[in-house]
Motif scaffolding. Structure first.
Motif, PDB file in Angstrom:
ATOM      1  N   ILE A 124       0.864  -1.184   0.000  1.00  0.00           N
ATOM      2  CA  ILE A 124       0.000   0.000   0.000  1.00  0.00           C
ATOM      3  C   ILE A 124       0.899   1.232   0.000  1.00  0.00           C
ATOM      4  O   ILE A 124       0.686   2.163  -0.763  1.00  0.00           O
ATOM      5  CB  ILE A 124      -0.930  -0.015   1.238  1.00  0.00           C
ATOM      6  CG1 ILE A 124      -1.848  -1.245   1.181  1.00  0.00           C
ATOM      7  CG2 ILE A 124      -1.736   1.276   1.331  1.00  0.00           C
ATOM      8  CD1 ILE A 124      -2.579  -1.543   2.479  1.00  0.00           C
ATOM      9  N   ILE A 125       1.907   1.198   0.859  1.00  0.00           N
ATOM     10  CA  ILE A 125       2.920   2.249   0.943  1.00  0.00           C
ATOM     11  C   ILE A 125       4.273   1.567   1.110  1.00  0.00           C
ATOM     12  O   ILE A 125       4.377   0.573   1.834  1.00  0.00           O
ATOM     13  CB  ILE A 125       2.657   3.192   2.141  1.00  0.00           C
ATOM     14  CG1 ILE A 125       1.334   3.946   1.966  1.00  0.00           C
ATOM     15  CG2 ILE A 125       3.805   4.180   2.337  1.00  0.00           C
ATOM     16  CD1 ILE A 125       0.920   4.767   3.188  1.00  0.00           C
ATOM     17  N   GLU A 126       5.304   2.099   0.455  1.00  0.00           N
ATOM     18  CA  GLU A 126       6.664   1.573   0.585  1.00  0.00           C
ATOM     19  C   GLU A 126       7.597   2.701   0.996  1.00  0.00           C
ATOM     20  O   GLU A 126       7.384   3.851   0.622  1.00  0.00           O
ATOM     21  CB  GLU A 126       7.168   1.018  -0.754  1.00  0.00           C
ATOM     22  CG  GLU A 126       6.356  -0.104  -1.321  1.00  0.00           C
ATOM     23  CD  GLU A 126       6.850  -0.567  -2.690  1.00  0.00           C
ATOM     24  OE1 GLU A 126       7.911  -0.086  -3.166  1.00  0.00           O
ATOM     25  OE2 GLU A 126       6.166  -1.409  -3.289  1.00  0.00           O
ATOM     26  N   SER A 127       8.633   2.343   1.752  1.00  0.00           N
ATOM     27  CA  SER A 127       9.644   3.319   2.134  1.00  0.00           C
ATOM     28  C   SER A 127      10.994   2.619   2.226  1.00  0.00           C
ATOM     29  O   SER A 127      11.078   1.500   2.744  1.00  0.00           O
ATOM     30  CB  SER A 127       9.283   3.946   3.485  1.00  0.00           C
ATOM     31  OG  SER A 127      10.240   4.909   3.858  1.00  0.00           O
ATOM     32  N   ILE A 128      12.021   3.274   1.744  1.00  0.00           N
ATOM     33  CA  ILE A 128      13.370   2.704   1.822  1.00  0.00           C
ATOM     34  C   ILE A 128      13.874   2.839   3.255  1.00  0.00           C
ATOM     35  O   ILE A 128      13.795   3.913   3.851  1.00  0.00           O
ATOM     36  CB  ILE A 128      14.327   3.398   0.833  1.00  0.00           C
ATOM     37  CG1 ILE A 128      13.911   3.076  -0.605  1.00  0.00           C
ATOM     38  CG2 ILE A 128      15.774   2.966   1.082  1.00  0.00           C
ATOM     39  CD1 ILE A 128      14.702   3.808  -1.674  1.00  0.00           C
ATOM     40  N   LEU A 129      14.390   1.737   3.778  1.00  0.00           N
ATOM     41  CA  LEU A 129      14.996   1.740   5.122  1.00  0.00           C
ATOM     42  C   LEU A 129      16.491   1.989   5.031  1.00  0.00           C
ATOM     43  O   LEU A 129      17.024   2.845   5.719  1.00  0.00           O
ATOM     44  CB  LEU A 129      14.764   0.388   5.812  1.00  0.00           C
ATOM     45  CG  LEU A 129      13.336   0.045   6.199  1.00  0.00           C
ATOM     46  CD1 LEU A 129      13.247  -1.398   6.689  1.00  0.00           C
ATOM     47  CD2 LEU A 129      12.832   1.005   7.266  1.00  0.00           C
ATOM     48  N   VAL A 130      17.177   1.202   4.209  1.00  0.00           N
ATOM     49  CA  VAL A 130      18.626   1.318   4.062  1.00  0.00           C
ATOM     50  C   VAL A 130      18.966   1.100   2.593  1.00  0.00           C
ATOM     51  O   VAL A 130      18.695   0.034   2.040  1.00  0.00           O
ATOM     52  CB  VAL A 130      19.386   0.288   4.933  1.00  0.00           C
ATOM     53  CG1 VAL A 130      20.894   0.466   4.794  1.00  0.00           C
ATOM     54  CG2 VAL A 130      18.976   0.387   6.392  1.00  0.00           C
ATOM     55  N   GLU A 131      19.549   2.145   1.976  1.00  0.00           N
ATOM     56  CA  GLU A 131      19.895   2.059   0.556  1.00  0.00           C
ATOM     57  C   GLU A 131      21.165   1.272   0.286  1.00  0.00           C
ATOM     58  O   GLU A 131      21.290   0.622  -0.742  1.00  0.00           O
ATOM     59  CB  GLU A 131      20.039   3.469  -0.027  1.00  0.00           C
ATOM     60  CG  GLU A 131      18.868   3.844  -0.884  1.00  0.00           C
ATOM     61  CD  GLU A 131      19.014   5.222  -1.475  1.00  0.00           C
ATOM     62  OE1 GLU A 131      18.968   5.304  -2.717  1.00  0.00           O
ATOM     63  OE2 GLU A 131      19.162   6.189  -0.720  1.00  0.00           O
ATOM     64  N   LYS A 132      22.126   1.374   1.196  1.00  0.00           N
ATOM     65  CA  LYS A 132      23.403   0.688   1.021  1.00  0.00           C
ATOM     66  C   LYS A 132      23.738  -0.085   2.298  1.00  0.00           C
ATOM     67  O   LYS A 132      24.551   0.365   3.107  1.00  0.00           O
ATOM     68  CB  LYS A 132      24.505   1.685   0.677  1.00  0.00           C
ATOM     69  CG  LYS A 132      24.286   2.360  -0.659  1.00  0.00           C
ATOM     70  CD  LYS A 132      25.367   3.351  -0.987  1.00  0.00           C
ATOM     71  CE  LYS A 132      25.035   4.012  -2.329  1.00  0.00           C
ATOM     72  NZ  LYS A 132      25.986   5.041  -2.678  1.00  0.00           N
ATOM     73  N   PRO A 133      23.083  -1.236   2.470  1.00  0.00           N
ATOM     74  CA  PRO A 133      23.301  -1.983   3.710  1.00  0.00           C
ATOM     75  C   PRO A 133      24.732  -2.515   3.828  1.00  0.00           C
ATOM     76  O   PRO A 133      25.318  -2.957   2.850  1.00  0.00           O
ATOM     77  CB  PRO A 133      22.296  -3.131   3.622  1.00  0.00           C
ATOM     78  CG  PRO A 133      21.900  -3.227   2.203  1.00  0.00           C
ATOM     79  CD  PRO A 133      22.132  -1.888   1.581  1.00  0.00           C
ATOM     80  N   ASP A 134      25.255  -2.449   5.043  1.00  0.00           N
ATOM     81  CA  ASP A 134      26.599  -2.960   5.335  1.00  0.00           C
ATOM     82  C   ASP A 134      26.444  -4.246   6.142  1.00  0.00           C
ATOM     83  O   ASP A 134      26.349  -4.225   7.365  1.00  0.00           O
ATOM     84  CB  ASP A 134      27.400  -1.918   6.116  1.00  0.00           C
ATOM     85  CG  ASP A 134      28.828  -2.356   6.393  1.00  0.00           C
ATOM     86  OD1 ASP A 134      29.179  -3.523   6.078  1.00  0.00           O
ATOM     87  OD2 ASP A 134      29.593  -1.541   6.941  1.00  0.00           O
ATOM     88  N   PHE A 135      26.420  -5.367   5.432  1.00  0.00           N
ATOM     89  CA  PHE A 135      26.235  -6.668   6.064  1.00  0.00           C
ATOM     90  C   PHE A 135      27.456  -7.084   6.887  1.00  0.00           C
ATOM     91  O   PHE A 135      27.365  -8.012   7.686  1.00  0.00           O
ATOM     92  CB  PHE A 135      25.932  -7.742   5.015  1.00  0.00           C
ATOM     93  CG  PHE A 135      24.558  -7.614   4.414  1.00  0.00           C
ATOM     94  CD1 PHE A 135      23.455  -8.151   5.050  1.00  0.00           C
ATOM     95  CD2 PHE A 135      24.379  -6.962   3.198  1.00  0.00           C
ATOM     96  CE1 PHE A 135      22.183  -8.044   4.497  1.00  0.00           C
ATOM     97  CE2 PHE A 135      23.113  -6.851   2.630  1.00  0.00           C
ATOM     98  CZ  PHE A 135      22.013  -7.398   3.291  1.00  0.00           C
ATOM     99  N   ASP A 136      28.589  -6.403   6.691  1.00  0.00           N
ATOM    100  CA  ASP A 136      29.784  -6.714   7.481  1.00  0.00           C
ATOM    101  C   ASP A 136      29.668  -6.197   8.913  1.00  0.00           C
ATOM    102  O   ASP A 136      30.476  -6.546   9.763  1.00  0.00           O
ATOM    103  CB  ASP A 136      31.043  -6.137   6.817  1.00  0.00           C
ATOM    104  CG  ASP A 136      31.411  -6.877   5.542  1.00  0.00           C
ATOM    105  OD1 ASP A 136      31.083  -8.084   5.431  1.00  0.00           O
ATOM    106  OD2 ASP A 136      32.017  -6.255   4.653  1.00  0.00           O
ATOM    107  N   HIS A 137      28.670  -5.345   9.169  1.00  0.00           N
ATOM    108  CA  HIS A 137      28.410  -4.815  10.510  1.00  0.00           C
ATOM    109  C   HIS A 137      26.936  -5.073  10.841  1.00  0.00           C
ATOM    110  O   HIS A 137      26.132  -4.127  10.874  1.00  0.00           O
ATOM    111  CB  HIS A 137      28.764  -3.325  10.580  1.00  0.00           C
ATOM    112  CG  HIS A 137      30.218  -3.076  10.342  1.00  0.00           C
ATOM    113  ND1 HIS A 137      30.728  -2.763   9.106  1.00  0.00           N
ATOM    114  CD2 HIS A 137      31.276  -3.161  11.178  1.00  0.00           C
ATOM    115  CE1 HIS A 137      32.042  -2.640   9.194  1.00  0.00           C
ATOM    116  NE2 HIS A 137      32.402  -2.877  10.441  1.00  0.00           N
ATOM    117  N   PRO A 138      26.578  -6.333  11.065  1.00  0.00           N
ATOM    118  CA  PRO A 138      25.168  -6.695  11.206  1.00  0.00           C
ATOM    119  C   PRO A 138      24.455  -6.054  12.391  1.00  0.00           C
ATOM    120  O   PRO A 138      23.264  -5.737  12.278  1.00  0.00           O
ATOM    121  CB  PRO A 138      25.194  -8.224  11.337  1.00  0.00           C
ATOM    122  CG  PRO A 138      26.580  -8.565  11.762  1.00  0.00           C
ATOM    123  CD  PRO A 138      27.462  -7.499  11.181  1.00  0.00           C
TER     124      PRO A 138
END
Length: 167
Positions: A124-138
């Motif tokens: 219904i609505i979308e929003s970006i949380l993290v555009e460039k996630p850093d999986f090396d720092h979970p």
């Protein structure tokens, strides 16, 4: 257009390199840990099962009871091809989704954009949380996602509680 056999040959060639499996396992492990983390931090919320997807998206529902009672859910989504985390307000089914999109089309939804009722759109609505996630720092990534998800939920509840709406 290539045949399915050609696609499968390319798929097998990429799998032989070994990177896809490691990346996919890393994404799924992170999403599973994120679901557990958020569920333990917000025990009053309903955390749904992890949906693995078809290498397009992986998500889980994470919904406060008052939204669930309105047949709505919050989805924390990782979009594989874009490599981004998003949060979605979604309906329990397409009929609910379409009803809320129609009802909210005259609402002031602030910085958010209302989705359209078209095939392939599940929100219904979308929003970006993290555009460039850093999986090396979970741990940092989990906190980033948690903070923005909770802000989104607060905003959505506020929008739905607006007096001009009959939602």
């Amino acid at each position: 257009m290539e045949s399915i056999n050609e696609y499968i040959k390319e798929y097998a060639a990429q799998l032989r390199k070994g990177q896809i499996q490691k990346a996919y396992k890393g994404i799924l492990t992170f999403m599973s840990e994120l679901r557990s983390y958020m569920g333990s931090r917000y025990p009053d919320y309903i955390a749904g099962s992890l949906y693995f997807g078809y290498m397009d998206m992986t998500y889980f529902a994470f919904t406060p009871v008052d939204l669930k009672n309105k047949k709505l859910k919050i989805a924390v989504v990782y979009l594989h091809e874009k490599g981004v985390f998003e949060v979605w307000l979604a309906g329990n089914n397409r009929k609910i989704q379409a009803e809320y999109i129609a009802l909210m089309s005259s609402e002031n939804i602030g910085k958010y954009k209302l989705s359209q009722v078209i095939p392939g759109v599940d929100s219904i609505i979308e929003s970006i949380l993290v555009e460039k996630p850093d999986f090396d720092h979970p741990e940092e990534l989990k906190k980033q996602i948690e903070k923005k998800t909770m802000e989104f939920i607060k905003d959505i509840i506020s929008i739905l509680d607006e007096p001009q709406g009959v939602l």
